[in-house]
Write an enzyme that holds these catalytic residues in place. Structure first.
Site, PDB file in Angstrom:
ATOM      1  N   HIS A   1      -2.436   7.917   6.358  1.00  0.00           N
ATOM      2  CA  HIS A   1      -2.680   6.622   5.497  1.00  0.00           C
ATOM      3  C   HIS A   1      -4.071   5.741   5.894  1.00  0.00           C
ATOM      4  CE1 HIS A   1      -1.917   2.103   3.585  1.00  0.00           C
ATOM      5  NE2 HIS A   1      -1.974   2.496   4.430  1.00  0.00           N
TER       6      HIS A   1
ATOM      7  N   GLU B   1      -1.703   4.667  13.815  1.00  0.00           N
ATOM      8  CA  GLU B   1      -1.457   6.162  12.680  1.00  0.00           C
ATOM      9  C   GLU B   1      -0.763   7.135  14.011  1.00  0.00           C
ATOM     10  OE1 GLU B   1      -1.612   8.161   8.527  1.00  0.00           O
ATOM     11  OE2 GLU B   1      -2.758   6.833   9.203  1.00  0.00           O
TER      12      GLU B   1
ATOM     13  N   LYS C   1      -9.591   7.940   2.572  1.00  0.00           N
ATOM     14  CA  LYS C   1     -10.109   6.877   2.339  1.00  0.00           C
ATOM     15  C   LYS C   1     -11.644   6.306   2.297  1.00  0.00           C
ATOM     16  CE  LYS C   1      -5.420   3.999   1.899  1.00  0.00           C
ATOM     17  NZ  LYS C   1      -4.358   5.548   2.162  1.00  0.00           N
TER      18      LYS C   1
ATOM     19  N   HIS D   1      -9.763   2.132   0.002  1.00  0.00           N
ATOM     20  CA  HIS D   1      -8.294   1.676  -0.699  1.00  0.00           C
ATOM     21  C   HIS D   1      -7.042   1.650  -1.632  1.00  0.00           C
ATOM     22  CE1 HIS D   1      -4.242   1.338   1.083  1.00  0.00           C
ATOM     23  NE2 HIS D   1      -4.733   0.035   1.907  1.00  0.00           N
TER      24      HIS D   1
ATOM     25  N   CYS E   1       1.076  -1.103  -0.033  1.00  0.00           N
ATOM     26  CA  CYS E   1       0.000   0.286  -0.253  1.00  0.00           C
ATOM     27  C   CYS E   1       0.836   1.228   0.186  1.00  0.00           C
ATOM     28  CB  CYS E   1      -0.471   0.472   1.279  1.00  0.00           C
ATOM     29  SG  CYS E   1      -1.745  -1.399   1.588  1.00  0.00           S
TER      30      CYS E   1
ATOM     31  N   PHE F   1       1.868  -3.946   3.817  1.00  0.00           N
ATOM     32  CA  PHE F   1       2.143  -4.897   4.299  1.00  0.00           C
ATOM     33  C   PHE F   1       3.333  -5.451   4.356  1.00  0.00           C
ATOM     34  CE2 PHE F   1      -2.135  -6.863   4.303  1.00  0.00           C
ATOM     35  CZ  PHE F   1      -2.911  -6.552   5.719  1.00  0.00           C
TER      36      PHE F   1
END
Length: 414
Positions: A309, A320, A338, A343, A169, A402
């Protein structure tokens, strides 16, 4: 002497629109690109998540059928976004007689998380169901992860280097970071940079669903993606592409280009902690933001807002938020696109960087859609309800993936 890297062109195709203008308009006006998926496989496989954020404008409405047959969907949307950015920068596509940019000083850096899984799976079905003769001879060029970057490089005739970061991502943001680096190193004057992803398919939805990372708010698709909200239950899988034309300030000024802003600094770190989870203390995320500040020669007080994010997962959003607070303090404004976009995986960091640049350009921070009751563990000033008008000089866009990939990009006004 440090080379300034400026942004002269923007291009996108997203769940909110087929270009940058419609995407920005949707973000500012609180639209949602999330809806129930209509594919028959959603019910056939009894998938718990039946929603997604597919493109609003199909590639077939933009590119000719003959061209589309030679590209994976991810490659097609990368080309669409890149062509918009290229034209927006004032360039024309090369012909046998003309070239807008010296090919040897033109690069491409375009990331993707997965590449062409739709082609891979479709061609495997053909092989198993109808035999070898039905498999396309273009299968490998269509499925390879460097395909989107390669297709764009062919389109604009770039010969200074073609790069295709694959960092989940964070891929789109890392694509921009590599473009910044190419110009700073003197390897190129212009780089077409960003990210693209198109992987809405039963296997990806099933995999994320089994990992319990997807929202299952199927009866209310538009309210499903809820960054920082106390009732969030997972992210919504989307698709899209975002591309910027990056130039050395010297090259842009010499040709009289319009400049949206500056990619001023980059911070890239890795967690080395867990294949899907971020470090519980946020070390990598904090270091990425701090490195972005250092390379941009900015202070914490210069940052007007953070484009988070924030995917709408229970653990990730709080992690975050804690990292932002430790790196930048609790007074900085935060927004999370988002909630509207879903996403976009490898396209997320690039599309959201475009939103960050436009926020600086217009002096307007978009509101975070679906943030009704902020999680008490999120101790930040998250913009909600309506956009916030505020003049800013700099902002940070975060993208985490990831594998422990962390990318923070610092942008400043022109």
């Amino acid at each position: 002497m440090t080379t300034d890297v400026v942004i002269t062109g923007l291009g996108a195709t997203t769940p909110l629109g087929g270009d940058v203008a419609s995407t920005w308009d949707g973000i500012v006006n609180g639209a949602s690109g999330i809806r129930r998926l209509e594919a028959e496989w959603v019910d056939r496989f009894e998938l718990p998540a039946k929603i997604g954020s597919p493109l609003l404008v199909e590639p077939s409405e933009v590119l000719p059928r003959v061209q589309l047959r030679r590209m994976d969907r991810c490659e097609a949307i990368a080309v669409i976004a890149a062509r918009e950015a290229w034209a927006d920068a004032g360039f024309e596509l090369p012909t046998d007689d003309t070239e807008s940019v010296d090919p040897d000083r033109l690069g491409v850096s375009l990331g993707t998380g997965i590449g062409g899984p739709l082609t891979l799976l479709q061609q495997d079905d053909l092989l198993e169901g109808e035999g070898l003769r039905k498999v396309s001879p273009l299968t490998v060029p269509m499925l390879m992860p460097n395909g989107p970057a390669a297709m764009v490089s062919l389109d604009v005739r770039a010969r200074a280097g073609v790069h295709s970061p694959a960092s989940a991502c964070a891929s789109g943001a890392e694509g921009l970071a590599k473009g910044w680096d190419m110009i700073r190193q003197g390897l190129a004057d212009v780089v077409v940079a960003g990210g693209a992803e198109s992987c809405i398919h039963p296997i990806t939805v099933a995999g994320f669903a089994q990992a319990r990372t997807l929202s299952t708010r199927n009866d209310e698709p538009e309210r499903a993606s809820r960054p920082f909200d106390v009732d969030r239950d997972g992210f919504v899988l989307g698709e899209g592409a975002g591309v910027m034309v990056l130039e050395s300030a010297e090259h842009a000024k010499a040709r009289g280009a319009r400049i949206y802003g500056r990619l001023a600094g980059v911070g890239i770190t890795s967690d080395a902690y867990h294949i899907t989870g971020s470090h519980p203390d946020g070390i990598g995320q904090i270091n990425a933001m701090q490195r972005a500040l250092r390379t941009a020669e900015l202070q914490v007080s210069d940052i007007g807002h953070v484009n988070a994010h924030a995917t709408s997962t229970v653990v990730g959003d709080v992690g975050e938020a804690n990292s932002v607070r430790k790196a930048l303090g609790d007074q900085v404004a935060v927004t999370a696109p988002k909630g509207a976009l879903g996403h976009l995986v490898g396209g997320a960091g690039a599309v959201e960087s475009i939103i960050t640049v436009l926020s600086l350009h217009h002096g307007l921070i978009p509101a975070t859609r679906n943030l009704e009751t902020i999680d008490p563990k999120v101790e930040l000033d998250v913009v909600a309800d309506k956009p916030r008008h505020v003049e800013q000089t700099a902002a940070i866009n975060n993208a985490f993936g990831f594998g422990g990939h962390n990318v923070a990009l610092a942008f400043t006004k022109a």
